[in-house]
Design an enzyme around this catalytic site. Sequence first.
Site, PDB file in Angstrom:
ATOM      1  N   ARG A   1       0.861  -1.186   0.000  1.00 30.29           N
ATOM      2  CA  ARG A   1       0.000   0.000   0.000  1.00 30.29           C
ATOM      3  C   ARG A   1       0.897   1.236   0.000  1.00 30.29           C
ATOM      4  O   ARG A   1       1.904   1.291   0.711  1.00 30.29           O
ATOM      5  CB  ARG A   1      -0.903   0.041   1.244  1.00 30.29           C
ATOM      6  CG  ARG A   1      -2.099  -0.893   1.189  1.00 30.29           C
ATOM      7  CD  ARG A   1      -3.132  -0.477   0.125  1.00 30.29           C
ATOM      8  NE  ARG A   1      -4.248  -1.405   0.027  1.00 30.29           N
ATOM      9  CZ  ARG A   1      -4.337  -2.430  -0.820  1.00 30.29           C
ATOM     10  NH1 ARG A   1      -3.348  -2.674  -1.666  1.00 30.29           N
ATOM     11  NH2 ARG A   1      -5.407  -3.203  -0.846  1.00 30.29           N
TER      12      ARG A   1
ATOM     13  N   ASP B   1       4.637  -0.388  -6.887  1.00 24.12           N
ATOM     14  CA  ASP B   1       3.403  -0.775  -7.573  1.00 24.12           C
ATOM     15  C   ASP B   1       2.233   0.019  -6.997  1.00 24.12           C
ATOM     16  O   ASP B   1       1.138  -0.002  -7.541  1.00 24.12           O
ATOM     17  CB  ASP B   1       3.149  -2.283  -7.407  1.00 24.12           C
ATOM     18  CG  ASP B   1       1.931  -2.749  -8.195  1.00 24.12           C
ATOM     19  OD1 ASP B   1       1.876  -2.442  -9.406  1.00 24.12           O
ATOM     20  OD2 ASP B   1       1.034  -3.386  -7.614  1.00 24.12           O
TER      21      ASP B   1
ATOM     22  N   GLU C   1      -2.224   7.527  -5.218  1.00 18.96           N
ATOM     23  CA  GLU C   1      -2.573   6.884  -6.501  1.00 18.96           C
ATOM     24  C   GLU C   1      -4.033   7.089  -6.889  1.00 18.96           C
ATOM     25  O   GLU C   1      -4.378   7.022  -8.079  1.00 18.96           O
ATOM     26  CB  GLU C   1      -2.258   5.379  -6.463  1.00 18.96           C
ATOM     27  CG  GLU C   1      -3.133   4.568  -5.531  1.00 18.96           C
ATOM     28  CD  GLU C   1      -2.711   3.099  -5.442  1.00 18.96           C
ATOM     29  OE1 GLU C   1      -1.515   2.843  -5.183  1.00 18.96           O
ATOM     30  OE2 GLU C   1      -3.559   2.226  -5.618  1.00 18.96           O
TER      31      GLU C   1
ATOM     32  N   HIS D   1      -0.433  -0.319  -9.708  1.00 19.89           N
ATOM     33  CA  HIS D   1      -1.201  -1.261  -8.876  1.00 19.89           C
ATOM     34  C   HIS D   1      -1.635  -2.472  -9.710  1.00 19.89           C
ATOM     35  O   HIS D   1      -2.806  -2.836  -9.729  1.00 19.89           O
ATOM     36  CB  HIS D   1      -2.414  -0.554  -8.260  1.00 19.89           C
ATOM     37  CG  HIS D   1      -2.811  -1.144  -6.932  1.00 19.89           C
ATOM     38  ND1 HIS D   1      -3.201  -0.384  -5.870  1.00 19.89           N
ATOM     39  CD2 HIS D   1      -2.867  -2.432  -6.506  1.00 19.89           C
ATOM     40  CE1 HIS D   1      -3.504  -1.170  -4.844  1.00 19.89           C
ATOM     41  NE2 HIS D   1      -3.307  -2.417  -5.213  1.00 19.89           N
TER      42      HIS D   1
HETATM   43  P1  NAD Z   1      -1.872 -11.254   4.999  1.00 16.41           P
HETATM   44  O1  NAD Z   1      -2.967 -10.763   5.877  1.00 16.41           O
HETATM   45  O2  NAD Z   1      -1.814 -12.699   4.633  1.00 16.41           O
HETATM   46  O3  NAD Z   1      -0.442 -10.873   5.642  1.00 16.41           O
HETATM   47  C1  NAD Z   1      -0.171  -9.627   6.214  1.00 16.41           C
HETATM   48  C2  NAD Z   1       0.913  -9.821   7.256  1.00 16.41           C
HETATM   49  O4  NAD Z   1       1.243  -8.522   7.783  1.00 16.41           O
HETATM   50  C3  NAD Z   1       0.493 -10.699   8.420  1.00 16.41           C
HETATM   51  O5  NAD Z   1       1.465 -11.688   8.675  1.00 16.41           O
HETATM   52  C4  NAD Z   1       0.376  -9.711   9.584  1.00 16.41           C
HETATM   53  O6  NAD Z   1       0.710 -10.304  10.841  1.00 16.41           O
HETATM   54  C5  NAD Z   1       1.411  -8.684   9.174  1.00 16.41           C
HETATM   55  N1  NAD Z   1       1.244  -7.407   9.892  1.00 16.41           N
HETATM   56  C6  NAD Z   1       0.109  -6.853  10.385  1.00 16.41           C
HETATM   57  N2  NAD Z   1       0.391  -5.705  11.031  1.00 16.41           N
HETATM   58  C7  NAD Z   1       1.730  -5.551  10.932  1.00 16.41           C
HETATM   59  C8  NAD Z   1       2.612  -4.555  11.427  1.00 16.41           C
HETATM   60  N3  NAD Z   1       2.191  -3.524  12.157  1.00 16.41           N
HETATM   61  N4  NAD Z   1       3.936  -4.703  11.153  1.00 16.41           N
HETATM   62  C9  NAD Z   1       4.384  -5.779  10.437  1.00 16.41           C
HETATM   63  N5  NAD Z   1       3.592  -6.744   9.971  1.00 16.41           N
HETATM   64  C10 NAD Z   1       2.275  -6.626  10.205  1.00 16.41           C
HETATM   65  O7  NAD Z   1      -1.944 -10.333   3.701  1.00 16.41           O
HETATM   66  P2  NAD Z   1      -1.374 -10.666   2.250  1.00 16.41           P
HETATM   67  O8  NAD Z   1      -2.418 -11.351   1.452  1.00 16.41           O
HETATM   68  O9  NAD Z   1      -0.017 -11.247   2.377  1.00 16.41           O
HETATM   69  O10 NAD Z   1      -1.280  -9.175   1.666  1.00 16.41           O
HETATM   70  C11 NAD Z   1      -0.320  -8.252   2.145  1.00 16.41           C
HETATM   71  C12 NAD Z   1      -0.640  -6.883   1.586  1.00 16.41           C
HETATM   72  O11 NAD Z   1      -0.473  -6.895   0.160  1.00 16.41           O
HETATM   73  C13 NAD Z   1      -2.101  -6.464   1.754  1.00 16.41           C
HETATM   74  O12 NAD Z   1      -2.308  -5.845   3.008  1.00 16.41           O
HETATM   75  C14 NAD Z   1      -2.315  -5.475   0.628  1.00 16.41           C
HETATM   76  O13 NAD Z   1      -2.028  -4.185   1.125  1.00 16.41           O
HETATM   77  C15 NAD Z   1      -1.244  -5.860  -0.392  1.00 16.41           C
HETATM   78  N6  NAD Z   1      -1.813  -6.305  -1.686  1.00 16.41           N
HETATM   79  C16 NAD Z   1      -1.408  -5.655  -2.812  1.00 16.41           C
HETATM   80  C17 NAD Z   1      -1.887  -6.057  -4.051  1.00 16.41           C
HETATM   81  C18 NAD Z   1      -1.431  -5.375  -5.316  1.00 16.41           C
HETATM   82  O14 NAD Z   1      -2.023  -5.605  -6.376  1.00 16.41           O
HETATM   83  N7  NAD Z   1      -0.389  -4.568  -5.290  1.00 16.41           N
HETATM   84  C19 NAD Z   1      -2.804  -7.117  -4.128  1.00 16.41           C
HETATM   85  C20 NAD Z   1      -3.178  -7.778  -2.946  1.00 16.41           C
HETATM   86  C21 NAD Z   1      -2.679  -7.360  -1.725  1.00 16.41           C
END
Ligand code: NAD
Length: 330
Positions: free
Chosen positions: A231, A255, A260, A292
């Site tokens: 994000r 990305d 954005e 994105h």
């Molecule tokens: P997920 O929920 O499986 O994993 C997120 C991880 O972050 C978890 O292990 C959680 O414990 C950890 N976390 C939470 N708070 C935290 C903090 N304060 N400090 C450090 N770690 C922390 O999520 P995911 O499916 O792996 O997705 C991760 C991120 O990817 C999403 O939050 C989203 O923002 C992003 N995403 C981007 C796209 C894209 O197209 N660019 C697509 C999907 C997701």
Amino acid sequence: MFKLAFFDAKSYDKPGFDRGIAGTDVKIKYFDTRLNEDTVSLARGFNGVCVFVSDTVSAPVVEKLVEYGVQVLLLRCAGFNNVDLAACEGRLPIFRVPAYSPYAVAEHAMAMLLTINRRTHKAYIRTKDFNFSLAGLEGFDLHGKTVGIIGTGKIGRIFARICNGFGMEILAYDKFPDASTGLNYVNLDEIFRRSDILSLHCPLTEETFHIVDAAAIAQMKKGVTILNTSRGALVDTDALIEGIKERRIGAACLDVYEEEGDLFYEDYSGHIVEDDTLVRLIAMPNVLVTSHQAFLTQEALGNIAQTTLDNLRAFRAGAPNPQTQVCLNR
Ligand code: NAD
């Protein structure tokens, strides 16, 4: 007949959804426009509404949707920070797609790293012009480098496995470390200090807002490469630009971008882009921006359509899926 108003529809959304409703009583009307207070009247006469991260489901929008008799809000994305949950509570059930393809995002992060490091984006343009010079194209071996992964959930773990395949040393940081991953968890300071490459895979929360700020950058190794496929607001963009200008940051792959909102997903070629910060970033030779698109694989699009329509089917059958229903207190 169940009529679904589909906002901010893109060409790549339609095939999966059209396949999914074939032979059912669901009829989809695709609107190119985003849902917001100005466009909500388009939802009049529909039974359900389907939106993406770029739509704005504010309290006034929810009021109108309820007034029009819309029964369900289907998010074809994981995040719901664009929805006023309190306004929906008890009046408009919301469903989302919690995961569609963590591989898509992790693989895109690696694609960006390989591109910026080995300059394949520049080589492609050069050889198209029969320029076979190698000057300025040197990169570094990923093998033996240290990659710091912040957030070791679904995407972070897959990215760790990919990096492992390249022979990289992996450091991890997570608010909730999971010993079963076998990852080497360290604290934030250490990950900032030791990483040659830093990749962000945590959600955006109050705690993680600007997790990469000027203080974090000041601790980093000279020449560090920063990857953000998570994000935009995880990174303080002004601090990032300063870090690049000071030559502390060797490269950045983005990305996602803090501002954005109105820009990404749209074609602004031929326009004067007003966002000077983004223009500055894009003008830098060691910055790679994609809009994105990390999620954009056939598999992810198929999963998004399937889960969204499964959510609708379960809702209509009176058995809503608790795993995908968005509730105020969860
Ligand atoms: P997920 O929920 O499986 O994993 C997120 C991880 O972050 C978890 O292990 C959680 O414990 C950890 N976390 C939470 N708070 C935290 C903090 N304060 N400090 C450090 N770690 C922390 O999520 P995911 O499916 O792996 O997705 C991760 C991120 O990817 C999403 O939050 C989203 O923002 C992003 N995403 C981007 C796209 C894209 O197209 N660019 C697509 C999907 C997701």
